[in-house]
Write an enzyme that holds these catalytic residues in place. Structure first.
Site, PDB file in Angstrom:
ATOM      1  N   MET A  21       0.674  -0.709  -0.022  1.00 38.04           N
ATOM      2  CA  MET A  21       0.131   0.087   0.356  1.00 38.04           C
ATOM      3  C   MET A  21       0.658   1.006   0.482  1.00 38.04           C
ATOM      4  O   MET A  21       1.815   1.491   0.747  1.00 38.04           O
ATOM      5  CB  MET A  21      -1.317  -0.425   1.371  1.00 38.04           C
ATOM      6  CG  MET A  21      -2.224   0.393   1.114  1.00 38.04           C
ATOM      7  SD  MET A  21      -3.393   0.481   2.301  1.00 38.04           S
ATOM      8  CE  MET A  21      -3.155  -1.339   3.127  1.00 38.04           C
ATOM      9  N   HIS A  22       0.619   2.105  -1.005  1.00 39.68           N
ATOM     10  CA  HIS A  22       1.491   3.390  -0.689  1.00 39.68           C
ATOM     11  C   HIS A  22       1.061   4.594  -1.208  1.00 39.68           C
ATOM     12  O   HIS A  22       1.078   6.059  -1.150  1.00 39.68           O
ATOM     13  CB  HIS A  22       3.148   2.970  -1.276  1.00 39.68           C
ATOM     14  CG  HIS A  22       2.571   2.812  -3.750  1.00 39.68           C
ATOM     15  ND1 HIS A  22       1.557   1.944  -4.150  1.00 39.68           N
ATOM     16  CD2 HIS A  22       2.601   4.336  -4.275  1.00 39.68           C
ATOM     17  CE1 HIS A  22       1.985   1.877  -5.255  1.00 39.68           C
ATOM     18  NE2 HIS A  22       2.021   3.193  -5.425  1.00 39.68           N
ATOM     19  N   ARG A  23      -0.591   4.315  -2.294  1.00 42.14           N
ATOM     20  CA  ARG A  23      -1.307   5.491  -2.524  1.00 42.14           C
ATOM     21  C   ARG A  23      -1.696   6.632  -1.471  1.00 42.14           C
ATOM     22  O   ARG A  23      -2.348   6.002  -0.446  1.00 42.14           O
ATOM     23  CB  ARG A  23      -1.731   4.671  -3.662  1.00 42.14           C
ATOM     24  CG  ARG A  23      -1.605   4.502  -4.878  1.00 42.14           C
ATOM     25  CD  ARG A  23      -2.516   4.231  -5.791  1.00 42.14           C
ATOM     26  NE  ARG A  23      -2.250   3.181  -6.607  1.00 42.14           N
ATOM     27  CZ  ARG A  23      -1.551   3.462  -7.491  1.00 42.14           C
ATOM     28  NH1 ARG A  23      -0.803   5.122  -8.027  1.00 42.14           N
ATOM     29  NH2 ARG A  23      -1.248   2.862  -8.659  1.00 42.14           N
TER      30      ARG A  23
END
Length: 364
Positions: free
Chosen positions: A209-211
């Protein structure tokens, strides 16, 4: 002699470029008059990207590193354009090949076109329709000035035709990421450490998860992690964490027994975990492609995707960024009722060969 300049700026770019380097080398060895320079724009730099990364993908160190990392989007774009223009003036090619949708893709295609050098875009024509994503702007601008498109799907071809590009510019070749995946699958390696010794095949999840939509809103992030932990029913969740996400999670005091946050992993280690996982939960585009081809269930935490073929023919489900939508999908996955990979046309490990053959045909 056909002279090519290959551009890569961020880690996923090198996975897309590696098979093209190998295919050029193969043509060269067979007597074709073709040469290339590999340019690293320096957009992303981390220790996993240094020596061992090039070694893992079996590609030579870049001929030049432009050192264009850091700063805002505009500062980075400008720094890369200035440095790449100089590179092109000193080593003028017949064709610049850009891949994917990072800042380097946009910056280098603009610099090349202003010097009246042809540009080919590998993975051209894909769209999410979401203008809040920097990648979508990069794709749109790059495609608007590209001479030749090497596309991954019929969806991308249709997008480009709609924009008025001629069929002679659109070359449907497949996906070079899958070339890299297939070439390296026998070499996947289990990460070292107690955690990885304990996990059992198909009895754990991999999460990325990075957005900003997922990680920058504290309450939402907390709710999302809670829903994932609950829905995976105590199975280990391996979460290689982006530094920014790690900071947010620490501030929230998120701590579950089944959630294992790790350092970022190398390509061979990460894909070992994906291949053997029960499922993948992600907000990344590329991982949906790899998970699909390896027939691993994939849940995408995004409201849109530029890779619709992974939903139509792959193992991917797009569920949005609302944590409340997650439980029924995880329930389905836990019960083993997930869809199987149907096979995506031309995702067969031979894409780079088709690209290089087409370039020789056009530029000879």
């Amino acid at each position: 002699m056909i002279k090519l300049t290959l551009v890569a700026g961020a880690r996923p770019n090198f996975m897309k470029i590696a098979p093209i380097v190998h295919a050029i080398q193969k043509q060269k060895d067979a007597g074709s008059a073709i040469s290339y320079r590999l340019i690293h724009t320096g957009q992303h730099y981390d220790k996993k990207m240094s020596g061992d990364f090039f070694e893992q993908l079996n590609i030579p160190e870049p001929d030049s590193n432009l050192g264009g990392g850091g700063g805002t989007q505009a500062e980075q774009t400008a720094a890369i354009m200035v440095a790449f223009e100089k590179e092109l003036m000193e080593n003028r090619p017949d064709l610049v090949i850009v891949v994917g949708d990072v800042t380097s893709t946009l910056a280098c295609s603009i610099a090349a076109k202003k010097l009246v050098i042809d540009v080919a875009h590998v993975e051209g024509g894909i769209r999410s329709g979401d203008l809040s994503m920097p990648e979508e702007i990069n794709r749109m601008v790059t495609d608007s000035i590209t001479d030749h498109f090497f596309t991954t799907s019929e969806i991308a071809n249709a997008n480009l035709r709609k924009l008025g590009f001629a069929d002679s510019q659109i070359h449907f070749v497949g996906n070079t990421m899958i070339d890299t995946l297939m070439a390296n699958m026998p070499r996947f390696q289990k990460p070292e450490g107690e955690l990885f010794d304990q996990i059992k095949e198909k009895q754990y999840f991999v999460m990325t998860m990075h957005r900003p939509a997922n990680v920058d809103q504290e309450e939402k992030l907390k709710e999302m992690i809670e829903a994932i932990v609950k829905g995976t029913e105590g199975l280990p969740i391996i979460f290689p964490v982006h530094p920014r996400t790690a900071k947010n999670l620490q501030a929230l005091g998120i701590n579950y027994e089944s959630l294992h946050m790790t350092e970022p992993l190398s390509y061979l280690e990460f894909n070992f975990l994906v291949k053997n996982a029960k499922g993948v939960i992600t907000d990344s585009g590329g991982i949906t492609e790899e998970a699909s081809v390896m027939n691993v269930p994939c849940i995408t935490l995004r409201d849109n995707t530029e890779r619709a073929e992974t939903i139509e023919l792959g193992t991917n489900e797009l569920i949005g960024t609302d944590p409340k939508k997650l439980p029924p999908y995880l329930d389905k996955l836990m019960k083993g009722n997930w869809k199987s990979y149907q096979g995506i046309p031309l995702w067969d490990g031979k894409t780079a060969e088709r690209i290089v053959e087409k370039i020789i045909q056009i530029y000879s």
